[in-house]
Scaffold this motif. Structure first.
Motif: not given
Length: 254
Positions: A92-100, A124-131, A150-151
């Motif tokens: 789903g639409h979620q934060k990507q695992p980049i940066s504490m 570039l690496f905030d929320r996006a649709i993914g797995l 990104n939505m």
């Protein structure tokens, strides 16, 4: 607050509804001689409602929308499967695992604004649709994700078209109730689509000021790679946090 909550007797199903309202007041001193002066005033920066909970014990859901800035944008819209002992899978639409700092909620960040590192990670690496895949223990975590669009752009300058992959490793050699030492590293790559090849890197004095003392636009961008390191230390009421990020931008014309 804890909001409204409900659970089934066997705790296999739960529902929670809540939200947050955060207001900003902004004023600048010393911008009179600048060609572009700061916007001053008051705004509702965040006005969010969320619904989250558990279904059939092993499935965790989260839906959150923001109604600030005279618009509606979707934040978290995802489903997590927690039925495996060693792995969580989120779609789903979620934060990507980049940066504490990017991972932290706006309820928990140290200051009103995130640091300059966010100028590299946020667009570039905030929320996006993914797995997203995550494995973790008491003192460590490992994450890997694959993402598309990104939505809705989260901020001015955000790149919402293209694809990306991101990963993050963390380790806490000290992890007690009164003392925590956190170490982390992350890396990722963002590939841009043909329709959106401009990346903007900027920092504002505050969110609503519109005063960007650093403001760079890179056109004809093919992709952006990133690598970073994290450090955080907490001892009782004292906490220190630091982060370093480096990006490589590839362009069509070299």
């Amino acid at each position: 607050s804890k909001g409204f909550q409900a659970k089934s007797a066997d705790k296999a199903f739960s529902f929670k509804m809540g939200g947050r309202i955060q207001a900003d007041a902004n004023g600048d001193v010393g911008d009179e001689d600048l060609s572009k002066q700061s916007t001053e005033g008051v705004e509702l920066r965040r006005a969010r409602l969320y619904m989250k909970g558990v279904v059939w014990t092993d499935f965790k859901y989260n839906i959150e929308a923001d109604f600030a800035d005279n618009g509606v944008s979707m934040k978290d819209v995802f489903l997590t499967y927690k039925g495996l002992d060693w792995l969580e899978v989120t779609v789903g639409h979620q934060k990507q695992p980049i940066s504490m700092e990017l991972q932290e909620s706006s309820n928990d960040i140290m200051f009103t604004e995130r640091s300059t590192v966010n100028a590299l990670t946020g667009p570039l690496f905030d929320r996006a649709i993914g797995l997203h895949f995550k494995s973790s223990g008491k003192s460590w975590s490992a994450q890997l994700g694959f993402y598309g669009d990104n939505m809705s752009p989260e901020k001015d300058g955000a790149v919402d078209e293209g694809w990306s992959t991101a990963s993050r490793l963390t380790y806490a050699p000290i992890n007690t109730e009164t003392m925590v030492l956190h170490l982390g590293t992350y890396g990722g790559y963002k590939g841009l689509s043909d329709s959106d090849r401009t990346v903007k890197f900027f920092t504002e004095t505050t969110h609503m000021s519109n005063l960007k003392l650093t403001n760079v636009a890179v056109d004809s961008t093919n992709g952006v790679g990133i690598a970073g390191a994290e450090f955080a230390y907490m001892f009782g009421p004292i906490s220190v946090q630091s982060e370093y990020a480096h990006e490589w931008v590839s362009r069509q014309n070299g």
